[in-house]
Structure formats: structure tokens, C-alpha cells
Design a protein around this motif. Sequence first.
Motif, mmCIF file in Angstrom:
data_model
loop_
_atom_site.group_PDB
_atom_site.id
_atom_site.type_symbol
_atom_site.label_atom_id
_atom_site.label_comp_id
_atom_site.label_asym_id
_atom_site.label_seq_id
_atom_site.Cartn_x
_atom_site.Cartn_y
_atom_site.Cartn_z
ATOM 1 N N THR A 65 36.714 45.075 32.920
ATOM 2 C CA THR A 65 37.165 46.471 32.840
ATOM 3 C C THR A 65 38.686 46.445 32.705
ATOM 4 O O THR A 65 39.387 46.096 33.646
ATOM 5 N N GLY A 66 39.134 46.778 31.534
ATOM 6 C CA GLY A 66 40.571 46.674 31.259
ATOM 7 C C GLY A 66 40.992 45.221 31.220
ATOM 8 O O GLY A 66 40.606 44.476 30.336
ATOM 9 N N THR A 67 41.770 44.816 32.221
ATOM 10 C CA THR A 67 42.197 43.423 32.313
ATOM 11 C C THR A 67 41.684 42.756 33.579
ATOM 12 O O THR A 67 42.168 41.692 33.952
ATOM 13 N N GLU A 68 40.706 43.366 34.238
ATOM 14 C CA GLU A 68 40.196 42.830 35.503
ATOM 15 C C GLU A 68 38.705 42.526 35.406
ATOM 16 O O GLU A 68 37.923 43.347 34.933
ATOM 17 N N LEU A 69 38.332 41.346 35.872
ATOM 18 C CA LEU A 69 36.910 41.003 35.946
ATOM 19 C C LEU A 69 36.282 41.702 37.139
ATOM 20 O O LEU A 69 36.888 41.790 38.211
ATOM 21 N N MET A 70 35.076 42.185 36.948
ATOM 22 C CA MET A 70 34.320 42.833 38.008
ATOM 23 C C MET A 70 32.957 42.169 38.083
ATOM 24 O O MET A 70 32.424 41.724 37.072
ATOM 25 N N SER A 71 32.396 42.105 39.290
ATOM 26 C CA SER A 71 31.056 41.564 39.434
ATOM 27 C C SER A 71 30.215 42.542 40.229
ATOM 28 O O SER A 71 30.713 43.229 41.122
ATOM 29 N N SER A 72 28.950 42.605 39.884
ATOM 30 C CA SER A 72 28.000 43.470 40.575
ATOM 31 C C SER A 72 26.718 42.700 40.782
ATOM 32 O O SER A 72 26.321 41.905 39.937
ATOM 33 N N LYS A 73 26.075 42.960 41.904
ATOM 34 C CA LYS A 73 24.812 42.308 42.197
ATOM 35 C C LYS A 73 23.697 42.887 41.348
ATOM 36 O O LYS A 73 23.624 44.102 41.160
ATOM 37 N N LEU A 74 22.865 42.039 40.799
ATOM 38 C CA LEU A 74 21.668 42.483 40.104
ATOM 39 C C LEU A 74 20.581 42.755 41.119
ATOM 40 O O LEU A 74 20.447 42.017 42.097
ATOM 41 N N ILE A 75 19.828 43.783 40.914
ATOM 42 C CA ILE A 75 18.765 44.122 41.879
ATOM 43 C C ILE A 75 17.447 43.634 41.346
ATOM 44 O O ILE A 75 17.156 43.636 40.218
#
Length: 75
Positions: A65-75
Motif C-alpha cells: 500500500t503506497g510504499t509500505e508492505l502490509m500483511s493480513s491473516k488468511l481465514i
Amino acid sequence: EVIADGNIHIYGSLRGRAIAGAQGHEHAQIYCQNLEAELVSINGHYWLSESIEEHWASPVYIHLTGTELMSSKLI
């Protein structure tokens, strides 16, 4: 080591290095069932294993997102 111009999908454990969006695709994503990578990268932005401890050994997807990595848990 996995290198892709687009998305990376790992239906198991992701170990080693995963580099998505290698040729500038900023909307590339990394999906895996078990995150145990030493490095993940999207479009030149990267995390080392110390940065991904929150989701270690979990099913996740990683996106930029923009210049930042983001992580989210898969359900």
C-alpha cells in the motif's frame, strides 16, 4: 527462491525468499498457507524474517500500500 512479475501463490509453507512484482508491478501480492520466509519483497520493498514475526507460521497474504508492505491473516 521464487521470483515473479506478478502474484505468488504458495499452497504450503513459504520458506526462503519470495519476490513478487519483480518488474515493477506494484499491485502484486504474496499468498501462502504457512509463512516461514527469510525475505519477502513486492516491487522492491522488502521485509526480512524479523519483520514478519507477527504472522510467522500462519496463513497470510502480503500486499503493498503506497510504499509500505502490509500483511493480513488468511481465514
